[in-house]
Design an enzyme around this catalytic site. Structure first.
Site, PDB file in Angstrom:
ATOM      1  CB  ALA A  88       0.223   8.896 -14.832  1.00 25.21           C
TER       2      ALA A  88
ATOM      3  CB  ALA B 251      -0.908  18.543  -8.671  1.00 28.51           C
ATOM      4  N   GLY B 252       0.267  15.905  -6.626  1.00 28.18           N
ATOM      5  CA  GLY B 252      -0.205  14.828  -5.754  1.00 28.18           C
ATOM      6  C   GLY B 252      -1.109  13.825  -6.439  1.00 28.18           C
ATOM      7  CG  LEU B 253      -3.941  14.771  -8.786  1.00 25.18           C
ATOM      8  CD1 LEU B 253      -4.839  15.424  -9.832  1.00 25.18           C
ATOM      9  CD2 LEU B 253      -4.792  14.147  -7.678  1.00 25.18           C
ATOM     10  N   GLY B 254      -0.024  11.791  -8.902  1.00 24.61           N
ATOM     11  CA  GLY B 254       0.783  10.705  -9.469  1.00 24.61           C
ATOM     12  C   GLY B 254       1.154  10.925 -10.923  1.00 24.61           C
TER      13      GLY B 254
ATOM     14  CG  ASP C 172       2.253   7.993  -6.716  1.00 23.77           C
ATOM     15  OD1 ASP C 172       1.571   7.696  -5.720  1.00 23.77           O
ATOM     16  OD2 ASP C 172       2.690   9.142  -6.919  1.00 23.77           O
TER      17      ASP C 172
ATOM     18  N   PRO D  95      -2.357  17.659 -13.671  1.00 24.87           N
ATOM     19  CG  PRO D  95      -3.252  18.495 -11.675  1.00 24.87           C
ATOM     20  CD  PRO D  95      -3.560  17.580 -12.825  1.00 24.87           C
TER      21      PRO D  95
HETATM   22  O1  PMV Z   1       2.344  13.427  -4.481  1.00 23.58           O
HETATM   23  P1  PMV Z   1       2.467  12.116  -5.167  1.00 23.58           P
HETATM   24  O2  PMV Z   1       1.452  11.883  -6.228  1.00 23.58           O
HETATM   25  O3  PMV Z   1       3.863  11.902  -5.670  1.00 23.58           O
HETATM   26  O4  PMV Z   1       2.181  10.977  -4.064  1.00 23.58           O
HETATM   27  C1  PMV Z   1       3.162  10.667  -3.124  1.00 23.58           C
HETATM   28  C2  PMV Z   1       2.695   9.677  -2.092  1.00 23.58           C
HETATM   29  C3  PMV Z   1       3.677   9.531  -0.944  1.00 23.58           C
HETATM   30  O5  PMV Z   1       3.112   8.595  -0.016  1.00 23.58           O
HETATM   31  C4  PMV Z   1       3.884  10.861  -0.220  1.00 23.58           C
HETATM   32  C5  PMV Z   1       5.040   9.044  -1.416  1.00 23.58           C
HETATM   33  C6  PMV Z   1       5.083   7.587  -1.834  1.00 23.58           C
HETATM   34  O6  PMV Z   1       6.075   7.194  -2.468  1.00 23.58           O
HETATM   35  O7  PMV Z   1       4.165   6.804  -1.489  1.00 23.58           O
END
Ligand code: PMV
Length: 298
Positions: free
Chosen positions: A98, A91-94, A139, A88
């Site tokens: 990727a 969504a916080g999974l990079g 990431d 997704p």
């Molecule tokens: O939400 P993502 O998958 O983009 O992860 C971000 C992680 C952070 O620590 C919030 C930002 C970063 O650059 O490390």
């Protein structure tokens, strides 16, 4: 075939932007890409039906990132890169990292170039900067290298080892999350209230250091408690949503050892640590649509 993994930050997101360490894992789900010579440069992303030409001044970050990626190969033929995203987005999974790793990996392969996954990670940081302005680098590094590792900006990645796999269940809130906005929000809070925010960041650093020991010792009960505490600190930085909190509570009540939001927050994903594989499958069903299990060996 180029490949970039998705990642889950176990502990330390946001603090990692400010120089603290974080622990993250690379997961099996991610992005694949294939590049071939063509009449013109084109980036196709199959799940979103997008076809983009590179454009350094384009409105769409993917156009700009593609232009940045191509500029890394000074003498090359025109390339069409076909990308398949199995994560997704936002969504916080990079996901964006990727895609960058997979695209560069695919171009390397098409041009017969060889480089290490660590060098690939370094190259993909330029891609990631287009999306997030000031990324910590976690990431793109986890996407390229994988495993379970302690990451600190500017240091070599430190892989963590354990004889006990981590049974993770990733749950998707369905709420979009913007890394750029969330990182900027923490930056503003740091500027306006340095005492409170520095205390939160120091607290996270202590949790990360203890989590490293817990992972290495295979003590997942302790690790679960540390995840819960990290979630609370992230909530105090206004990064959680009601939905993410509810999902974490649901997982904890149903027997998870710990649960927390992951990534930038403000939406996106949470994850729970399950004691066993079959428990992970049960939690996945409870967390609903978009949830999945990731088994990770350290
Ligand atoms: O939400 P993502 O998958 O983009 O992860 C971000 C992680 C952070 O620590 C919030 C930002 C970063 O650059 O490390």
């Amino acid at each position: 075939m180029g490949f970039g993994r998705g990642k889950v930050i176990l502990l330390g997101e946001h603090a990692v932007v400010h120089g603290c360490p974080a622990i993250a894992v690379g997961i099996e789900r991610g992005v694949t890409a294939e590049a071939e010579t063509s009449e013109r440069d084109l980036l196709r992303l199959s799940p979103w039906d997008l076809s983009l030409a590179p454009d350094l001044d384009g409105d769409e970050p993917l156009e700009r990132a593609f232009a940045v990626a191509l500029a890394m190969y000074p003498s090359r033929p025109s390339l069409e890169v076909n990308v398949d995203v199995d994560l997704p987005a936002g969504a916080g999974l990079g996901c964006s990292a990727a895609i960058g790793v997979a695209v560069l990996d695919a171009i390397d392969e098409a041009l017969g170039l060889e480089r290490s996954r660590t060098d690939l990670a370094t190259a993909a940081l330029a891609w990631e900067k287009v999306f997030h302005g000031n990324p910590s680098g976690i990431d793109n590094t986890m996407s390229a290298v994988g495993g379970v590792a302690l990451y600190r900006k500017g240091d070599a990645l430190r892989p963590l080892h354990s004889n006990k796999p981590l049974h993770l269940v990733i749950g998707y809130s369905g709420e979009p999350s913007s890394t750029k906005e969330m990182v900027a929000s923490v930056g503003r809070q740091l500027e306006n209230d340095p005492k409170r925010v520095n205390k939160a960041l120091e607290g996270i650093e202590v949790l990360v250091r203890n989590a490293k020991l817990a992972i290495e010792a295979g003590d997942h009960v302790a690790l679960g408690q540390l995840l819960d505490l990290n979630h609370t600190i992230l909530s105090s930085l206004m990064l959680c949503t009601t939905k993410l909190d509810e999902m974490c509570q649901t997982a904890r009540r149903a027997g998870a050892l710990g649960a927390k939001m992951t990534g930038a927050g403000g939406g996106g994903c949470m994850f729970a640590l399950a004691p066993k594989h079959d428990e992970a499958l049960r939690l996945r069903d409870l967390l609903g649509r978009g949830s999945f299990v990731a088994e990770v060996s350290a």
